[in-house]
Design a protein around this motif. Sequence first.
Motif, PDB file in Angstrom:
ATOM      1  N   TYR A 170       0.852  -1.182   0.000  1.00  0.00           N
ATOM      2  CA  TYR A 170       0.000   0.000   0.000  1.00  0.00           C
ATOM      3  C   TYR A 170       0.894   1.241   0.000  1.00  0.00           C
ATOM      4  CZ  TYR A 170      -4.112  -2.835   0.944  1.00  0.00           C
ATOM      5  OH  TYR A 170      -5.129  -3.741   0.841  1.00  0.00           O
ATOM      6  N   THR A 171       0.466   2.275  -0.707  1.00  0.00           N
ATOM      7  CA  THR A 171       1.259   3.506  -0.798  1.00  0.00           C
ATOM      8  C   THR A 171       0.398   4.696  -0.355  1.00  0.00           C
ATOM      9  OG1 THR A 171       0.642   3.684  -3.132  1.00  0.00           O
ATOM     10  CG2 THR A 171       2.739   2.604  -2.643  1.00  0.00           C
ATOM     11  N   ALA A 172       0.992   5.883  -0.395  1.00  0.00           N
ATOM     12  CA  ALA A 172       0.325   7.061   0.189  1.00  0.00           C
ATOM     13  C   ALA A 172      -0.682   7.706  -0.767  1.00  0.00           C
ATOM     14  CB  ALA A 172       1.377   8.059   0.630  1.00  0.00           C
ATOM     15  N   VAL A 173      -1.662   6.939  -1.176  1.00  0.00           N
ATOM     16  CA  VAL A 173      -2.784   7.480  -1.954  1.00  0.00           C
ATOM     17  C   VAL A 173      -4.053   6.916  -1.329  1.00  0.00           C
ATOM     18  CG1 VAL A 173      -3.777   7.847  -4.246  1.00  0.00           C
ATOM     19  CG2 VAL A 173      -1.371   7.257  -4.047  1.00  0.00           C
ATOM     20  N   ASP A 174      -5.088   7.746  -1.195  1.00  0.00           N
ATOM     21  CA  ASP A 174      -6.317   7.304  -0.534  1.00  0.00           C
ATOM     22  C   ASP A 174      -7.486   8.137  -1.073  1.00  0.00           C
ATOM     23  OD1 ASP A 174      -8.144   6.207   1.349  1.00  0.00           O
ATOM     24  OD2 ASP A 174      -6.546   5.998   2.816  1.00  0.00           O
ATOM     25  N   TRP A 175      -8.602   8.120  -0.356  1.00  0.00           N
ATOM     26  CA  TRP A 175      -9.724   9.011  -0.671  1.00  0.00           C
ATOM     27  C   TRP A 175      -9.654  10.187   0.294  1.00  0.00           C
ATOM     28  CZ3 TRP A 175     -14.137   4.777  -0.761  1.00  0.00           C
ATOM     29  CH2 TRP A 175     -13.919   3.935  -1.874  1.00  0.00           C
ATOM     30  N   TYR A 176      -9.915  11.371  -0.213  1.00  0.00           N
ATOM     31  CA  TYR A 176      -9.694  12.586   0.572  1.00  0.00           C
ATOM     32  C   TYR A 176     -10.982  13.384   0.755  1.00  0.00           C
ATOM     33  CZ  TYR A 176      -5.089  11.052  -0.378  1.00  0.00           C
ATOM     34  OH  TYR A 176      -3.979  10.238  -0.445  1.00  0.00           O
TER      35      TYR A 176
END
Lengths: 278, 99
Positions: free
Chosen positions: A240-246
């Motif tokens: 998992y990397t540092a991208v998500d829902w914001y």
Amino acid sequence: MTGGAGRLGYQVIKLLSEEGYSSRAFDLPGVNWEPLEQIRSVSMHKGDITNPISVEKSLKGVESIVHLAALLPPVSERDGDHTYSVNVGGTQNLISASGVDVKIVLASSISVYGVTSEESPPIREDHELVPHNNYSRSKILAEQTVKESRERHTILRVAPISMVDLIELPETIPYRGDQRVEFVLDEDAAKAFVNSLEEGNSEIYNISGGETWQMRGEEYINRFYDSLGVEVEPNFSEKYTAVDWYSTEKSKALDYQRTSFMQFEERLEELGEEMGLR
Amino acid sequence: MSEAMEAAKENLEKMLEDVSDPDLKKRVTEILRIISENRKKIWLRTKTGKPMAEDVEKSSLNFVNSMKNSSDLEEAVKDLEAQARKIEEETRRRSMVVT
């Protein structure tokens, strides 16, 4: 406008021109300046953000600074000192060479929140800051530098950028297939920067596409390349990397989310036809 | 996969064995690296990408002929380098950046 000759920089300058601003683009001499040459109301300053003299010269008479220039991953991860020098030192040079009445809009990144896959989305602006690599560490320090320098600043934590263009599939996609991802269209992000010149003093905003752009990594890649008319065999990151829902509730005040993901897909389909891929 | 880029790669690989000058060998090896790394790029299948790949193939043939005839070699390799750099630059421009 630092990083003015980059892809996002070009979009911001184009929009500034359309809205009647005159602007000054600052970027390295060796980058591609050609697209900017088509825009009348922009002057071009070739220099290096790490050189204080070069920065000082370029700032004469400037009322506001949009600061995009930075080393990004993967380049930022090769040499931590160099990344610090460009991303933090460059920001310090801008601050030293400009008066406190000059507004600064800083391009930061959602990367400052770290890897959040174990948490419940959406990620809000008050989430703790997690320096997990050279890039995020430099952006956290750049934010701090700007905040301490003056009241007239806005910090935009920008999600990964999408554009209506054929983007090559990297050997490894920098996120998992089942990971939550949310992108923002370059033109919409540019609108957020331009609107920040007049709004949001001393504020921090997440800049991201909104609900229609929230999906899993595999869905994003499939919809992107299907729209262009290209069959691909993506190889996703195993971690998992540092991208998500914001959360973009707060940043809606900047009135920048103009394009839904479905509209983006329609434009990709048109492009695929023009390029002979469909 | 771009057939033109594959052909260019084959042309240069065959010719590389015959290059004795170390500097020239280094330059051709670098061109081969660029061709190998880019030959599967999607953009080479587009209306603008195809002619660029064909230009690389033409330049590779021109280089092979220059080697055989021992004439205009520097010009041929410079042209090939220029074509390869164009391909590399376009790929860089089209690479995915996640911040």
